[in-house]
Write a protein that holds these residues in place. Structure first.
Motif, PDB file in Angstrom:
ATOM      1  N   PRO A 130      47.524  59.113  56.292  1.00 23.42           N
ATOM      2  CA  PRO A 130      47.942  57.759  55.881  1.00 23.42           C
ATOM      3  C   PRO A 130      49.407  57.526  56.258  1.00 23.42           C
ATOM      4  O   PRO A 130      50.315  57.933  55.530  1.00 23.42           O
ATOM      5  CB  PRO A 130      47.732  57.780  54.371  1.00 23.42           C
ATOM      6  CG  PRO A 130      47.862  59.220  53.981  1.00 23.42           C
ATOM      7  CD  PRO A 130      47.396  60.027  55.148  1.00 23.42           C
ATOM      8  N   VAL A 131      49.626  56.879  57.373  1.00 23.08           N
ATOM      9  CA  VAL A 131      50.978  56.772  57.931  1.00 23.08           C
ATOM     10  C   VAL A 131      51.925  56.044  56.997  1.00 23.08           C
ATOM     11  O   VAL A 131      53.065  56.483  56.780  1.00 23.08           O
ATOM     12  CB  VAL A 131      50.925  56.062  59.308  1.00 23.08           C
ATOM     13  CG1 VAL A 131      52.339  55.843  59.830  1.00 23.08           C
ATOM     14  CG2 VAL A 131      50.121  56.893  60.288  1.00 23.08           C
ATOM     15  N   GLN A 132      51.503  54.912  56.412  1.00 20.33           N
ATOM     16  CA  GLN A 132      52.386  54.161  55.525  1.00 20.33           C
ATOM     17  C   GLN A 132      52.813  55.003  54.326  1.00 20.33           C
ATOM     18  O   GLN A 132      53.984  55.007  53.934  1.00 20.33           O
ATOM     19  CB  GLN A 132      51.696  52.883  55.042  1.00 20.33           C
ATOM     20  CG  GLN A 132      52.584  52.018  54.142  1.00 20.33           C
ATOM     21  CD  GLN A 132      51.875  50.783  53.628  1.00 20.33           C
ATOM     22  OE1 GLN A 132      50.754  50.473  54.028  1.00 20.33           O
ATOM     23  NE2 GLN A 132      52.519  50.062  52.718  1.00 20.33           N
ATOM     24  N   LYS A 133      51.857  55.730  53.756  1.00 20.02           N
ATOM     25  CA  LYS A 133      52.165  56.582  52.613  1.00 20.02           C
ATOM     26  C   LYS A 133      53.115  57.705  53.025  1.00 20.02           C
ATOM     27  O   LYS A 133      54.084  58.001  52.317  1.00 20.02           O
ATOM     28  CB  LYS A 133      50.873  57.166  52.043  1.00 20.02           C
ATOM     29  CG  LYS A 133      51.078  58.086  50.846  1.00 20.02           C
ATOM     30  CD  LYS A 133      49.750  58.608  50.322  1.00 20.02           C
ATOM     31  CE  LYS A 133      49.953  59.550  49.141  1.00 20.02           C
ATOM     32  NZ  LYS A 133      48.666  60.060  48.617  1.00 20.02           N
ATOM     33  N   ALA A 134      52.855  58.313  54.177  1.00 17.66           N
ATOM     34  CA  ALA A 134      53.716  59.400  54.655  1.00 17.66           C
ATOM     35  C   ALA A 134      55.143  58.906  54.880  1.00 17.66           C
ATOM     36  O   ALA A 134      56.111  59.569  54.488  1.00 17.66           O
ATOM     37  CB  ALA A 134      53.146  59.992  55.941  1.00 17.66           C
ATOM     38  N   GLU A 135      55.273  57.739  55.500  1.00 23.51           N
ATOM     39  CA  GLU A 135      56.603  57.177  55.747  1.00 23.51           C
ATOM     40  C   GLU A 135      57.342  56.927  54.439  1.00 23.51           C
ATOM     41  O   GLU A 135      58.522  57.250  54.300  1.00 23.51           O
ATOM     42  CB  GLU A 135      56.487  55.879  56.542  1.00 23.51           C
ATOM     43  CG  GLU A 135      56.132  56.062  58.001  1.00 23.51           C
ATOM     44  CD  GLU A 135      56.179  54.757  58.765  1.00 23.51           C
ATOM     45  OE1 GLU A 135      56.698  53.773  58.215  1.00 23.51           O
ATOM     46  OE2 GLU A 135      55.713  54.723  59.917  1.00 23.51           O
ATOM     47  N   SER A 136      56.640  56.337  53.467  1.00 26.77           N
ATOM     48  CA  SER A 136      57.287  55.995  52.203  1.00 26.77           C
ATOM     49  C   SER A 136      57.708  57.243  51.441  1.00 26.77           C
ATOM     50  O   SER A 136      58.791  57.277  50.838  1.00 26.77           O
ATOM     51  CB  SER A 136      56.336  55.148  51.347  1.00 26.77           C
ATOM     52  OG  SER A 136      57.033  54.527  50.286  1.00 26.77           O
ATOM     53  N   ILE A 137      56.883  58.288  51.470  1.00 23.04           N
ATOM     54  CA  ILE A 137      57.241  59.534  50.782  1.00 23.04           C
ATOM     55  C   ILE A 137      58.445  60.188  51.455  1.00 23.04           C
ATOM     56  O   ILE A 137      59.386  60.641  50.777  1.00 23.04           O
ATOM     57  CB  ILE A 137      56.039  60.495  50.765  1.00 23.04           C
ATOM     58  CG1 ILE A 137      54.950  59.960  49.825  1.00 23.04           C
ATOM     59  CG2 ILE A 137      56.462  61.896  50.323  1.00 23.04           C
ATOM     60  CD1 ILE A 137      53.668  60.756  49.853  1.00 23.04           C
ATOM     61  N   LEU A 138      58.452  60.232  52.782  1.00 23.01           N
ATOM     62  CA  LEU A 138      59.590  60.815  53.496  1.00 23.01           C
ATOM     63  C   LEU A 138      60.865  60.023  53.243  1.00 23.01           C
ATOM     64  O   LEU A 138      61.952  60.597  53.079  1.00 23.01           O
ATOM     65  CB  LEU A 138      59.289  60.880  54.996  1.00 23.01           C
ATOM     66  CG  LEU A 138      58.229  61.910  55.419  1.00 23.01           C
ATOM     67  CD1 LEU A 138      57.863  61.727  56.894  1.00 23.01           C
ATOM     68  CD2 LEU A 138      58.712  63.340  55.169  1.00 23.01           C
ATOM     69  N   GLU A 139      60.743  58.707  53.194  1.00 22.41           N
ATOM     70  CA  GLU A 139      61.921  57.880  52.897  1.00 22.41           C
ATOM     71  C   GLU A 139      62.406  58.125  51.470  1.00 22.41           C
ATOM     72  O   GLU A 139      63.604  58.134  51.198  1.00 22.41           O
ATOM     73  CB  GLU A 139      61.584  56.395  53.094  1.00 22.41           C
ATOM     74  CG  GLU A 139      61.420  55.961  54.549  1.00 22.41           C
ATOM     75  CD  GLU A 139      62.740  55.797  55.275  1.00 22.41           C
ATOM     76  OE1 GLU A 139      63.732  56.457  54.897  1.00 22.41           O
ATOM     77  OE2 GLU A 139      62.773  55.000  56.234  1.00 22.41           O
ATOM     78  N   GLY A 140      61.463  58.315  50.545  1.00 21.14           N
ATOM     79  CA  GLY A 140      61.857  58.628  49.183  1.00 21.14           C
ATOM     80  C   GLY A 140      62.607  59.943  49.095  1.00 21.14           C
ATOM     81  O   GLY A 140      63.611  60.063  48.377  1.00 21.14           O
ATOM     82  N   ILE A 195      55.926  48.337  48.325  1.00 18.49           N
ATOM     83  CA  ILE A 195      57.297  48.028  48.733  1.00 18.49           C
ATOM     84  C   ILE A 195      57.587  48.657  50.091  1.00 18.49           C
ATOM     85  O   ILE A 195      56.941  49.623  50.494  1.00 18.49           O
ATOM     86  CB  ILE A 195      58.336  48.504  47.693  1.00 18.49           C
ATOM     87  CG1 ILE A 195      58.345  50.036  47.587  1.00 18.49           C
ATOM     88  CG2 ILE A 195      58.049  47.874  46.345  1.00 18.49           C
ATOM     89  CD1 ILE A 195      59.408  50.578  46.652  1.00 18.49           C
ATOM     90  N   ARG A 196      58.581  48.109  50.788  1.00 13.09           N
ATOM     91  CA  ARG A 196      58.974  48.678  52.075  1.00 13.09           C
ATOM     92  C   ARG A 196      59.539  50.071  51.880  1.00 13.09           C
ATOM     93  O   ARG A 196      60.136  50.379  50.855  1.00 13.09           O
ATOM     94  CB  ARG A 196      60.030  47.799  52.743  1.00 13.09           C
ATOM     95  CG  ARG A 196      59.529  46.477  53.271  1.00 13.09           C
ATOM     96  CD  ARG A 196      60.466  45.930  54.345  1.00 13.09           C
ATOM     97  NE  ARG A 196      61.859  46.199  54.090  1.00 13.09           N
ATOM     98  CZ  ARG A 196      62.766  45.273  53.748  1.00 13.09           C
ATOM     99  NH1 ARG A 196      62.397  44.012  53.606  1.00 13.09           N
ATOM    100  NH2 ARG A 196      64.019  45.605  53.540  1.00 13.09           N
ATOM    101  N   SER A 197      59.365  50.913  52.883  1.00 12.03           N
ATOM    102  CA  SER A 197      59.803  52.302  52.758  1.00 12.03           C
ATOM    103  C   SER A 197      61.318  52.416  52.605  1.00 12.03           C
ATOM    104  O   SER A 197      61.815  53.299  51.902  1.00 12.03           O
ATOM    105  CB  SER A 197      59.319  53.124  53.951  1.00 12.03           C
ATOM    106  OG  SER A 197      59.818  52.592  55.170  1.00 12.03           O
ATOM    107  N   ASP A 198      62.089  51.526  53.250  1.00 10.91           N
ATOM    108  CA  ASP A 198      63.548  51.595  53.098  1.00 10.91           C
ATOM    109  C   ASP A 198      63.972  51.191  51.682  1.00 10.91           C
ATOM    110  O   ASP A 198      64.961  51.710  51.151  1.00 10.91           O
ATOM    111  CB  ASP A 198      64.236  50.711  54.144  1.00 10.91           C
ATOM    112  CG  ASP A 198      63.868  49.249  54.009  1.00 10.91           C
ATOM    113  OD1 ASP A 198      62.654  48.944  53.992  1.00 10.91           O
ATOM    114  OD2 ASP A 198      64.756  48.388  53.936  1.00 10.91           O
ATOM    115  N   ILE A 199      63.220  50.284  51.052  1.00 11.04           N
ATOM    116  CA  ILE A 199      63.500  49.910  49.668  1.00 11.04           C
ATOM    117  C   ILE A 199      63.171  51.082  48.752  1.00 11.04           C
ATOM    118  O   ILE A 199      63.896  51.355  47.786  1.00 11.04           O
ATOM    119  CB  ILE A 199      62.697  48.660  49.272  1.00 11.04           C
ATOM    120  CG1 ILE A 199      63.155  47.448  50.104  1.00 11.04           C
ATOM    121  CG2 ILE A 199      62.842  48.362  47.788  1.00 11.04           C
ATOM    122  CD1 ILE A 199      62.370  46.175  49.850  1.00 11.04           C
TER     123      ILE A 199
END
Length: 554
Positions: free
Chosen positions: A330-340, A278-282
């Motif tokens: 892993p940039v996508q994973k890092a972004e999603s965790i920070l957004e969470g 899923i998108r990080s903002d979602i």
């Protein structure tokens, strides 16, 4: 007596006219839906058509409410016919036509029952209150209840794995939108005008628990059955779930529902795959709703355990990032965790704030490490700044002096690393030559930085005085004012007239500058020559612009 009879006759005639108008409109739209179901439209054309249909539905639904007993029964009949046709159809093209008609009927039901909230507290339409009163007096079926049951029957079919004929992304999106409107209006409503029978059906825990469980099942299907449908996931996390976690009674019944527990457990057990799907903002919106669901009147120990369970995969994810070399981050994973984590900062309330403070202190070394690596990814720097600002904003009223100085020290370290790594210079030097739409992506980081500095000035317990500065120096803690000016030292070279044209950034910037000039005029007067010149230029812009808020702050 005669005038009363005349008024009653006129009202009856008006209802008859409205019934005829709505039936003619609905029949024409059903025919159009069948004719255009196979049209090959591009995304822009399809979006335009959908917007036009929605614009027409609002006024037409108002006409339908005038004769609700007749028009709502008509919709129920048409829906039953459409569902029967879908159940037996075997031709792909005919099924596409049936499903498009089904979507129109669902949209019509949604708009007839509810008005879009648009940020206001949704209330039951007054015409439906009158229709319910007439039905109660006559001992007949309440049209609002009748149509609501039909909508819930649609939801039941969508979550039933044996009813695959109704399953399509388009259908799910339409149903989600209508269920969101309906839930905001009727589900555990606090509307004083809500008719008694409707309130008993959808606002009493014993009666409505199965309904909220059904809706929670539909929400959960976004991550299982519809895991690849971004629009479905976005609507669930940004529209439906925020409604379900609003209101104490609604939250408590939701938390007790089996479907909600399944959704939470699925998130915890499948965290790694979800954040990549899923998108990080979602993801941020999802975590916000998951954490908002836990609040009083639930038991304190239950709230704490629930929040720990929800946050556990996020914190484990942060630990893995700490152990990952910068070259293979892993940039996508890092972004999603920070957004969470940003979502949790927005969602934690009450008892959760204490846990949030504990989490923030534990992850500070990891955030600093990520920030040090962010010169290779500006997006990570932006998210660390945003996360820090949002966590501080959520906590600041609850911090004691020691905790506040600990956070101030962390922020000061972030600012120093920001300065040493020269973050922001590349993106913002180019901003003067960028078109407005490109510049809009570039201004986010400096806005996050200004927001972070602003949170430091919001602390009521901090005394902005020379004595406070002396005390800070004596005990080794951070002088908040100096920390803010260190940050401003980084902000000034990055500013441009183009960036100050963005209202959110300019409001934040001028509010911060206005506050610092008022409280610390002597520090402003001692700014280095180049910084002072930039400050004067920005103040000149603020005074000459058309925004009264910026003018006042300048």
């Amino acid at each position: 007596g005669g005038s009363g009879n005349a008024l009653g006759e006129a009202t009856h005639q008006l209802g008859g006219f409205c019934n005829q108008i709505f039936r003619c409109y609905a029949e024409s739209q059903l025919a159009e839906a069948a004719e255009t179901a196979l049209d090959d439209l591009d995304d822009i054309e399809e979006e335009f058509n959908l917007q036009m249909k929605e614009q027409r539905l609002a006024p037409v639904s108002a006409i339908a409410r005038v004769a609700a007993s007749a028009t709502f029964s008509f919709l129920c009949e048409k829906m039953a016919q459409c569902q029967a046709a879908i159940a037996v159809c075997r031709d792909e093209n005919d099924q596409a036509r049936n499903l498009e008609q089904f979507c129109f009927l669902v949209e019509s039901i949604g708009y007839c029952l509810s008005d879009p909230a648009d940020g206001e507290v949704p209330l039951i339409p007054l015409l439906l209150v009158k229709a319910s009163e007439r039905a109660a007096a006559a001992g007949s079926v309440d049209p609002t209840l009748q149509l609501s049951h039909t909508l819930m029957d649609v939801v039941a079919k969508l979550v039933d794995p044996n009813q695959g004929a109704f399953a399509s992304p388009r259908v799910v999106e339409v149903v989600l939108k209508c269920v969101t409107m309906w839930s905001a209006t009727y589900l555990f409503s606090e509307d004083e005008n809500m008719p008694v029978q409707i309130k008993q059906t959808y606002s009493h825990p014993d009666q409505a628990s199965h309904v909220i469980n059904l809706i929670a099942q539909l929400a959960g299907s976004a991550f299982t059955r519809w895991s690849g449908e971004i629009m479905v996931q976005e609507h669930v996390c940004k529209s439906l779930l925020p409604i379900l976690v609003r209101g104490k009674l609604r939250r408590s019944v939701l938390m007790a529902s089996p479907a909600w527990q399944q959704l939470v457990n699925f998130y915890i057990q499948n965290f790694e795959s979800i954040i990549l799907a899923i998108r990080s903002d979602i993801h941020r919106a999802l975590v916000k709703c998951l954490t908002q669901a836990a609040s009083k009147p639930m038991d304190e120990q239950v709230i704490k355990q629930y929040l720990q369970n929800v946050m556990e995969p996020l914190l484990k994810g942060m630990s893995t990032l700490q152990a990952t070399p910068s070259s293979s981050l892993p940039v996508q994973k890092a972004e999603s965790i920070l957004e969470g984590l940003r979502g949790s900062a927005k969602g934690f309330t009450g008892l959760g704030i204490v846990y949030l403070i504990e989490i923030f202190f534990n992850i500070q070394p990891i955030l600093l490490n990520l920030f040090s690596q962010s010169n290779k990814n500006v997006r990570i720097a932006y998210l660390v700044l945003k996360l820090t600002a949002e966590i501080v904003e959520a906590q600041i009223a609850y911090l004691d002096s020691a905790s506040f100085h600990r956070i101030s020290t962390f922020i000061f370290e972030i600012l120093q690393r920001y300065k040493s790594q020269n973050i922001g210079q590349v993106s913002l030097q180019a901003s003067k030559a960028l078109r407005a739409e490109e510049a809009s992506e570039k201004y986010k980081e400096i806005r996050a930085l200004v927001k972070l500095l602003t949170t430091l000035t919001d602390r009521d317990m901090v005394s902005f005085s020379a004595s406070n500065s002396a005390t800070s120096a004596a005990d080794g803690s951070v002088d908040v004012a100096n920390a803010v000016f260190v940050g401003l030292e980084m902000v000034f070279p990055l500013l441009s007239v183009e960036l100050l044209n963005f209202p959110k950034l300019s409001h934040q910037y001028f509010n911060l500058i206005g506050h610092m000039c008022e409280v610390y005029p002597e520090k402003v007067a001692k700014l280095p020559k180049e910084m002072f010149a930039t400050l004067v230029d920005t103040l000149k812009f603020g005074v000459e612009c058309n925004d009264f808020q910026n003018i006042a702050s300048s």
